[in-house]
Design an enzyme around this catalytic site. Structure first.
Site, PDB file in Angstrom:
ATOM      1  N   ASP A 230      40.237 -23.183  16.426  1.00  0.00           N
ATOM      2  CA  ASP A 230      39.603 -22.257  17.324  1.00  0.00           C
ATOM      3  C   ASP A 230      39.996 -21.032  17.095  1.00  0.00           C
ATOM      4  OD1 ASP A 230      37.165 -23.613  18.882  1.00  0.00           O
ATOM      5  OD2 ASP A 230      38.888 -24.890  19.573  1.00  0.00           O
TER       6      ASP A 230
ATOM      7  N   HIS B 263      37.319 -33.244  22.275  1.00  0.00           N
ATOM      8  CA  HIS B 263      36.428 -33.078  21.289  1.00  0.00           C
ATOM      9  C   HIS B 263      36.086 -34.470  20.781  1.00  0.00           C
ATOM     10  CE1 HIS B 263      35.724 -28.934  20.731  1.00  0.00           C
ATOM     11  NE2 HIS B 263      37.160 -28.497  20.613  1.00  0.00           N
TER      12      HIS B 263
ATOM     13  N   GLU C  89      43.899 -19.637  21.772  1.00  0.00           N
ATOM     14  CA  GLU C  89      42.749 -20.041  20.751  1.00  0.00           C
ATOM     15  C   GLU C  89      41.939 -18.670  20.768  1.00  0.00           C
ATOM     16  OE1 GLU C  89      41.859 -24.399  20.556  1.00  0.00           O
ATOM     17  OE2 GLU C  89      41.648 -24.151  22.759  1.00  0.00           O
TER      18      GLU C  89
END
Length: 265
Positions: free
Chosen positions: A175, A44, A149
């Site tokens: 997540d 990310h 996740e």
């Protein structure tokens, strides 16, 4: 076997730090505080491989035994290969949902005949000076962490954790809660049950389970939930909270001084 790999197999209460600011100084300063590892996030963030390499050098330059794990964006074997050639101690792979995907990760981390990792000299092998020794000993020494996740990952948690070559499982809280439809609701019973399911899977497989804690007040809860290791805090969060605290303290001091001056007039 790396020191970090040995710790994941034998130690308890392993502590990591999350890095998303792409500067080696941040990595080096963090590594001076006796963390077992830093986690450089490339899922990310816009961090390039060159930046990751310089951050890894920053970690290595610090006194102590802190090592580097890199979170890659996916289970792409090309990306995994290029990250490992930098010479980091391990990788973390997000969104693993099946044992087959976990086995693919192990194969991507491993040289033939056990896997498919391409063989080449690089920083990991001292730019070729330790080429043969590195290739012969790398398999089984790279810390390989997979993230659970999603609901599908939860359903297959035991099978994922039991894959030979997986060294640890990591719960991605944001997540996972989003996938369960309870984003950020850390007190929800369904979230607690999901955590228990992953922790139990790790216990059954004999491998550690960890998660990320951004708010320090959550540490006690995660320890009570029997996580084996925690990544405690993020660099951006530390920077933000420290800036907020010091600014507020200045404003409060000025306000108090002003009030005192008025009362004395």
């Amino acid at each position: 076997m790396t020191n970090l790999n040995r710790k994941f197999r034998t130690a308890t209460n392993i502590a990591g730090a999350w890095l998303s600011i792409g500067h080696p100084t941040v990595a080096e300063v963090t590594a001076t505080h006796d963390f077992d590892f830093v986690l450089i996030d490339t899922e990310h963030t816009p961090l390039s491989l060159e930046t990751v390499q310089e951050m890894s050098r920053g970690v290595d330059a610090a006194d102590g035994e802190t090592e580097t794990i890199v979170r890659v964006p996916s289970d792409d074997p090309v990306r995994i290969k290029r990250v490992l050639d930098i010479g980091v101690a391990g990788i973390m792979v997000p969104m693993i949902e099946t044992a087959a995907e976990a086995r693919d990760v192990v194969r991507a981390v491993s040289y033939p005949p056990d896997g498919i990792r391409g063989v080449a000299s690089g920083r990991a092998s001292a730019y070729g000076d330790d080429f043969q020794q590195y290739v012969e000993t790398a398999n089984g020494s790279i810390v390989t962490v997979v993230q659970i996740e999603t609901q599908t990952g939860l359903d297959n948690a035991r099978e994922i954790a039991s894959v030979d070559g997986i060294d640890a499982v990591f719960v991605g809280p944001a997540d996972l809660s989003a996938n369960l439809g309870i984003f950020g609701d850390w007190e929800n019973d369904r979230f607690a049950a999901a955590i228990e399911r992953v922790v139990d899977a790790g216990d059954a497989a004999g491998i550690p389970v960890g998660t990320l804690v951004v708010d320090p007040t959550d540490i006690e809860t995660r320890v009570e939930q029997d996580f084996d290791f925690l990544i405690v805090g993020k660099d951006t969060s530390h920077l933000s909270s420290a800036n907020e605290r010091i600014r507020q303290r200045y404003e409060e001091t000025v306000s108090q001084q002003t009030a005192t001056s008025i009362s004395e007039d």
